[in-house]
Design an enzyme around this catalytic site. Structure first.
Site, short mmCIF file in Angstrom:
data_model
loop_
_atom_site.label_atom_id
_atom_site.label_comp_id
_atom_site.label_asym_id
_atom_site.label_seq_id
_atom_site.Cartn_x
_atom_site.Cartn_y
_atom_site.Cartn_z
N HIS A 44 0.86 -1.19 0.00
CA HIS A 44 0.00 0.00 0.00
C HIS A 44 0.89 1.24 0.00
CE1 HIS A 44 1.01 0.33 4.27
NE2 HIS A 44 0.82 -0.98 4.32
N ALA A 45 0.31 2.39 -0.27
CA ALA A 45 1.06 3.64 -0.25
C ALA A 45 1.60 3.84 1.17
CB ALA A 45 0.16 4.79 -0.64
N ASP B 279 9.15 8.95 -8.90
CA ASP B 279 9.55 9.99 -7.96
C ASP B 279 8.75 9.90 -6.66
OD1 ASP B 279 11.35 10.95 -9.81
OD2 ASP B 279 9.92 12.37 -10.68
N GLY C 123 8.67 4.38 -12.82
CA GLY C 123 7.53 5.25 -12.53
C GLY C 123 7.05 5.97 -13.77
N SER C 124 6.45 7.14 -13.60
CA SER C 124 5.87 7.86 -14.74
C SER C 124 6.79 8.96 -15.24
CB SER C 124 4.53 8.46 -14.33
OG SER C 124 3.65 7.44 -13.94
#
Ligand SMILES: CCCCCCCCCCCCC/C=C/[C@@H](O)[C@H](COP(=O)(O)O)NC(=O)CCCCC
Ligand SMILES: Nc1ncnc2c1ncn2[C@@H]1O[C@H](COP(=O)(O)OP(=O)(O)O)[C@@H](O)[C@H]1O
Ligand SMILES: [Ca+2]
Length: 519
Positions: A143-144, A169, A211-212
């Site tokens: 989870h976050a 990030d 990531g993005s």
């Protein structure tokens, strides 16, 4: 630096590899004809007969665009004793490299970017760590904030030589929050005081990009490539980095390493979070939508300029591996005056409290870039001349202007043109800054936002044709939304260290496929 030099007989040329860039050495079974990893070796018959004892050295080879690859070179000896001497000597040299990690704690975010984190780690990174005899404890987050909280409270940090995060990030930010908070707690430092001098973290952090945006990886390595990043971890690179602390009314909110953006980048993030299912493309969609809404925000930005430094945000020189400015903590005076040069200027240094500037007005964007924020979308970054470790952040103020001019400004981020050379843009290299939105007079800012103003903002966001602007934007803090608009920010010089070295100047390339050498 010690170099292992070997002659490549088949080409008649020589090639040297620094010991610091050797990853591993292993015996090779010439009779079997294959490497440990099963790759077929093409060996001339005469060579194997005369030199039947072989060993393979894996080393870092540089490819285009800052990419690193693992290459092998095979050496052939005439007797087994000589081979053992070579292998033992190389292993001894590698053991003497104390900056190399032996045991790492790895966190994988299975949810970031294109949700390929686990696969990227298993296929591209784990085999390299194994080849370099690095042992790992791997945690796939559930989870976050799983990684942040584990680092803060549970992780047995003494066991490790570093922490590696596989993600974007946002995931890196979790690791930084966990490590920095743990270090402050262990040293009795109160994070809630904006003036407090923070204690640097001892463990280095490695980023495997999955990531993005991955701008922290891109701006410290020069490319978003998992293999390149893994090799920087293996050779034990170390790159110090500035960290901004963000406070609201003497309460700690977050740390920021790359971008703190209000207005445009805050609105892009708020909109894009609702479109996570689109993956990294959500930023393009929300970026375009936010550009069309063209909202501006009123407020006052006060800042403490870094006047005592080498370098300005308009410099043509760039922060690169071995950066002179970062080596001197960005300070103008170094060397002669010992007291002056030993202490990096920090947010806690009272002498820097003089000389604040203030800018009031209507802004399309207020951005603070503690590093260039270069990424594939913007290869030079939001502030191309920013430094990774000089103790400053570049505060970029984009005043209200026409849509056309704002588009010109944004487009310059994608080319070599100067995005600051526009009348409505100003940039200051600062040590601290504060932002106060116009409608925020007191602590009730949040209550206001949660009631009428928030509703008003939403209505306007949903009707881009409406000419009025909402009172508040949000802060984009390394891709996380901050709950407050009024914030106070200070830079902590070189608070953390990465397994990176900064972007290297581009080398010339040689093509040396599968070299074979006789000893
Ligand atoms: C119309 C042409 C527009 C071109 C604009 C290009 C400018 C791009 C500058 C991007 C700077 C990015 C700074 C990095 C921010 C990241 O910390 C954050 C989170 O990353 P991640 O966790 O990996 O997703 N990314 C963003 O906030 C995305 C901003 C994208 C804006 C278009
Ligand atoms: N297992 C998980 N499930 C859901 N969210 C997670 C998990 N692990 C980490 N996160 C959160 O995912 C968010 C995005 O992570 P990141 O790796 O930065 O990807 P992206 O670049 O796509 O935003 C971060 O805020 C992080 O806290
Ligand atoms: Ca900086």
């Amino acid at each position: 630096m010690s170099c292992l030099t070997f002659v490549i007989t088949s080409y008649g040329t020589s090639h040297s590899v620094s010991v610091s860039e050797i990853l591993a050495v292993r015996e090779l079974d010439v009779g079997g004809g294959t490497n440990d990893d099963g790759r077929w070796q093409k060996m001339p018959q005469k060579l194997t007969e005369a030199y039947p004892y072989a060993f393979t050295v894996s080393y870092v080879e540089r490819a285009r665009q800052h990419r690193w690859r693992c290459s092998d070179v095979t050496f052939h000896c005439s007797d087994g004793v000589l081979r053992q001497q070579w292998i033992q000597t190389i292993r001894e040299q590698l053991t003497a490299l104390t900056s190399r990690p032996k045991h790492l704690l790895v966190y994988i975010n299975p949810y970031g970017g294109k949700q390929q984190g686990e696969c990227i780690y298993e296929q591209k990174v784990a085999p390299l760590f194994a080849c370099a005899s690095i042992s790992t404890d791997v945690i796939v987050t559930e989870h976050a904030n799983h990684a942040r909280d584990h680092l803060k409270t549970e992780a047995e940090l003494k066991k490790y030589d570093g922490v590696v995060c596989v993600g974007g990030d946002g995931m890196f930010s979790e690791i930084v929050h966990g490590l920095v908070s743990r270090t402050q707690r262990d040293n009795g430092v109160d994070q809630n005081s904006p003036e407090e001098k923070l204690v640097p973290c001892s463990l280095r952090i490695g980023i495997i990009p999955a990531g993005s945006t991955d701008c922290i990886c891109y701006a410290t390595v020069g490319i978003n490539d998992p293999v390149t990043s893994a090799l920087h971890v293996i050779v034990g690179d170390s790159q110090p980095m500035d960290v901004c602390s963000v406070h609201h009314n003497n309460t700690f909110l977050r740390y920021s390493i790359s971008l703190l953006g209000y207005g445009f980048y805050g609105d892009v993030l708020a909109d894009s979070e609702r479109k996570r299912w689109m993956g990294p493309a959500r930023y393009d969609f929300s970026g375009f939508k936010t550009f069309l809404t063209h909202h501006h925000y009123e407020g006052a930005v006060s800042f403490l300029p870094a006047t005592d430094i080498l370098g300005t945000p308009r410099d043509k020189t760039r922060c690169r591996a071995g950066c002179f400015i970062c080596q001197h903590d960005g300070q103008l005076y170094s060397g002669d005056s010992p007291e002056e040069s030993k202490t990096a200027p920090d947010v806690s240094d009272r002498e820097y409290e003089v000389g604040w500037g203030v800018v009031r007005g209507k802004f399309l964007a207020i951005n603070a870039a503690s590093m260039s924020c270069a990424c594939p979308r913007s290869p030079m970054g939001l502030s191309p001349a920013a430094h990774l470790a000089d103790g400053t952040t570049d505060l970029i103020l984009v005043r209200k202007c026409s849509r056309f001019n704002f588009l010109r400004h944004l487009l310059r981020h994608t080319s070599k043109d100067d995005q600051f050379d526009m009348t409505f843009v100003e940039v200051h290299r600062v040590r601290r800054f504060r932002f106060t939105p116009r409608h925020c007079q007191n602590d009730s800012e949040l209550d206001l936002r949660e009631n009428g103003k928030q509703l008003f903002s939403q209505i306007c966001r949903d009707h881009p044709a409406c000419s009025c602007s909402p009172a508040y934007s949000s802060w984009n803090c390394d891709g996380e939304i901050l709950p407050h608009a009024a914030i106070e920010v200070g830079v902590h010089c070189q608070l953390i260290k990465l397994f990176a070295r900064g972007i290297e100047e581009q080398p010339l390339f040689e093509d040396l496929a599968n070299p074979q050498c006789a000893l």
